[in-house]
Scaffold this motif. Sequence first.
Motif, PDB file in Angstrom:
ATOM      1  N   HIS A  23      53.312 101.839   8.426  1.00  0.00           N
ATOM      2  CA  HIS A  23      51.557 103.006   7.865  1.00  0.00           C
ATOM      3  C   HIS A  23      50.650 102.747   9.207  1.00  0.00           C
ATOM      4  O   HIS A  23      49.322 103.890   9.581  1.00  0.00           O
ATOM      5  N   VAL A  24      51.308 102.862  10.543  1.00  0.00           N
ATOM      6  CA  VAL A  24      50.728 103.326  11.959  1.00  0.00           C
ATOM      7  C   VAL A  24      52.310 104.368  12.220  1.00  0.00           C
ATOM      8  O   VAL A  24      52.823 104.104  12.167  1.00  0.00           O
ATOM      9  N   HIS A  25      51.030 105.639  12.405  1.00  0.00           N
ATOM     10  CA  HIS A  25      51.801 106.966  12.702  1.00  0.00           C
ATOM     11  C   HIS A  25      51.102 107.434  14.337  1.00  0.00           C
ATOM     12  O   HIS A  25      50.662 106.501  15.641  1.00  0.00           O
ATOM     13  N   ASP A  26      52.473 107.968  15.005  1.00  0.00           N
ATOM     14  CA  ASP A  26      52.576 108.685  16.094  1.00  0.00           C
ATOM     15  C   ASP A  26      51.418 108.518  16.787  1.00  0.00           C
ATOM     16  O   ASP A  26      50.845 107.725  18.459  1.00  0.00           O
ATOM     17  N   ASN A  27      50.641 109.563  16.028  1.00  0.00           N
ATOM     18  CA  ASN A  27      49.289 110.179  16.190  1.00  0.00           C
ATOM     19  C   ASN A  27      48.623 109.749  16.325  1.00  0.00           C
ATOM     20  O   ASN A  27      46.981 110.116  15.998  1.00  0.00           O
ATOM     21  N   ASP A  28      48.389 108.353  15.733  1.00  0.00           N
ATOM     22  CA  ASP A  28      47.231 107.569  15.466  1.00  0.00           C
ATOM     23  C   ASP A  28      46.519 106.654  16.635  1.00  0.00           C
ATOM     24  O   ASP A  28      47.223 107.082  17.598  1.00  0.00           O
ATOM     25  N   LEU A  29      45.192 106.966  16.702  1.00  0.00           N
ATOM     26  CA  LEU A  29      44.994 106.181  17.920  1.00  0.00           C
ATOM     27  C   LEU A  29      44.504 104.831  17.524  1.00  0.00           C
ATOM     28  O   LEU A  29      44.655 104.209  16.417  1.00  0.00           O
ATOM     29  N   ALA A  30      44.801 103.903  18.564  1.00  0.00           N
ATOM     30  CA  ALA A  30      44.608 102.382  18.870  1.00  0.00           C
ATOM     31  C   ALA A  30      43.753 101.695  19.616  1.00  0.00           C
ATOM     32  O   ALA A  30      43.743 102.524  21.201  1.00  0.00           O
ATOM     33  N   LEU A  31      43.419 101.003  19.200  1.00  0.00           N
ATOM     34  CA  LEU A  31      42.061 100.267  20.225  1.00  0.00           C
ATOM     35  C   LEU A  31      43.274  98.480  20.583  1.00  0.00           C
ATOM     36  O   LEU A  31      43.049  98.517  19.279  1.00  0.00           O
ATOM     37  N   ILE A  32      43.052  98.462  21.673  1.00  0.00           N
ATOM     38  CA  ILE A  32      43.932  96.960  21.455  1.00  0.00           C
ATOM     39  C   ILE A  32      43.039  96.303  22.433  1.00  0.00           C
ATOM     40  O   ILE A  32      43.217  96.106  23.921  1.00  0.00           O
ATOM     41  N   LEU A  33      43.091  95.058  22.474  1.00  0.00           N
ATOM     42  CA  LEU A  33      41.478  93.683  22.460  1.00  0.00           C
ATOM     43  C   LEU A  33      42.481  93.046  23.273  1.00  0.00           C
ATOM     44  O   LEU A  33      43.276  92.068  22.083  1.00  0.00           O
ATOM     45  N   ASP A  34      43.186  92.717  23.873  1.00  0.00           N
ATOM     46  CA  ASP A  34      44.003  91.864  24.565  1.00  0.00           C
ATOM     47  C   ASP A  34      43.241  90.075  24.566  1.00  0.00           C
ATOM     48  O   ASP A  34      43.192  89.352  25.875  1.00  0.00           O
ATOM     49  N   GLY A  35      42.806  89.492  23.221  1.00  0.00           N
ATOM     50  CA  GLY A  35      41.951  87.994  23.813  1.00  0.00           C
ATOM     51  C   GLY A  35      41.357  88.324  22.803  1.00  0.00           C
ATOM     52  O   GLY A  35      40.642  89.324  21.983  1.00  0.00           O
ATOM     53  N   THR A  36      40.154  87.303  22.928  1.00  0.00           N
ATOM     54  CA  THR A  36      38.610  87.156  21.981  1.00  0.00           C
ATOM     55  C   THR A  36      37.443  87.206  22.624  1.00  0.00           C
ATOM     56  O   THR A  36      36.810  86.771  22.074  1.00  0.00           O
TER      57      THR A  36
END
Length: 606
Positions: free
Chosen positions: A174-187
């Motif tokens: 369900h994750v596509h190349d044109n999707d936007l993602a916010l990655i937070l490496d930690g808590t």
Amino acid sequence: MATFGIPNGPWADRYHAAQSTMTTHFQHLYRFRPRARPTRAIFLTITAFFLVVVLLWRPSSQPTENYWLKYPSYRSSQDRPEALPIVHKGKPTFTRNDTLPGNLQKNNPSFHLIIPAKRKSSALCRMLTSAMILNYPPPTLINYGKKLSEGAKEYDHMKDRIASIYNFLDKTQHVHDNDLALILDGTDFFFQLPPDVLIQRFQNILKENNAKLAKKYGLVIVEKPSEQGAPETVQKYTQRVLFSASKECCPGLSRDAGCVAVPESSLPPDIYGWKTDSPSYRTLARPRWIKPGAVIGQVADLKAIYAEILRFIEQNRIPRGDSIALTYLFGRQEYVRELERRRASNPFMEWMYTMIGISEASNLTGLSPRLEAGRRYEHGIGVDYESRLFFNTWKSTRDVEWLRYRNITKTSFAQMLHNVPRERRLLLPDDLAPERVSNPFTQPIFGKNDPPLNPPINETLDALPHPGFYSWRKFPLLTNVHSASVPALICLDGNPSLRSTWWSMMWYHRWARALLRKYVRSPTGFEAAQSALLGGQEWWDLRGGRGGIWTEKGEWFDYSEVCVGYEKEVFHDGLGKWRQENGESDEPVYNQFGQLVKGKEGFSPS
């Protein structure tokens, strides 16, 4: 009688003879003195100037390499992230009396919030609570509950984390190349502003910076195969991904391109006064270097970056390999860009800009990174210098104030108190104006045919101020006084002394339980369907779900399964356990279409 001052007798004849000789000599000198010729002088000056220009302008006799072609600069996706229709800006076109189409289909990219977290903790629960209150999509926790074998070292945990993030981006259906993602490496993160504000700022920053990059590096004509159409003129280099910024470069790499060749900060060079960027005052350095931890971008671009980081740490078993790899990536990208800029630039203009102090050239002195022809070094990486998206507290805690923008006195003197040159009154950002962003205290509208409210309304637990009496102007907002920015996301960078103090100062802390109950009590009828039709936030994640988290394996965990036991750290209101305040049972959670989305019971990672 002798004349005064002139000798008599024989000396008089000698005097007159000498006087006559000198007069004749000066007359000859005057007669043959070259006359001034201003026209000739001007002509010679102009001629000399143009000779210098021609010599400086003349290209080198040796052929120069085209670095844009030598090191491929193709994009991972042909989509422009700044133009993605993530946030719907239109108004509803249907009313409750209208009939909605029966074949709703999502036609805009999704937005994913990705957080690597192996176990529950108070820091994780505060972070999840802030994300839910602000209506971010259900987070996906990477490696939640996963345990490596005994004896696993720091390197093994780092490699497993990077590999899991990459695999989620690359292999999840369900994750596509044109999707936007916010990655937070930690808590160690607190969300401060809604997701639509974050996304629109991201896209605005890309538009602004890409206009500058087009002017700095220029355009290029790309030839296409005959069957694909005519040649296309494209921008040489663009910005597609934004990382948080740091006041320090990665330790141990002070002579690497990632610390030397990267662009200067966009903040004024005297933003901290005359000590700005002084090596003796590192807290007064402008944020310039890349900081791993927070990144936003298109999935296709993030996959390429994480693939390179994973390749590096697999080849180099060193501590902090991910930070080093990211610094290498950014440095070599900027190194190649500068080589190409110098190749295509005008030598005379370069010399002139350097003389008057406005040159945009990056410092390549002493740098000779190993580059492989045909390998890609361009990843569209940029840095959020002004903390419009991410604020990192490393050496920066003195840069901020908690401001209520209705307090004109404090906002007028905030920059003066921080010794900001050319201070001015700080104003609430335009994207937080009432007509641009909704009031967080506005209650959802429920219809008669909607399912029973879950959790049910409780006058004590659900008490919130009237939206007419509160707005973003009245909230205490963490503000970077020097850049005049209100960041959407705050990174504590592992500073334990700030966790409890700053959490209690977040604008929503006072009403955290009531706001969280409002979030999970979302409409499941007409409003949800209409939002889906318009590509709204409820359809940012096709899996659905409210009030919980997903794992990369597709498992769903309710908020209570992750955060029960941390109510004191999160709410600090003395009202007891979440969803058990009045003896309520922790009921299953359904998505907006009535589907059961709650995972297995009893899962409790330690």
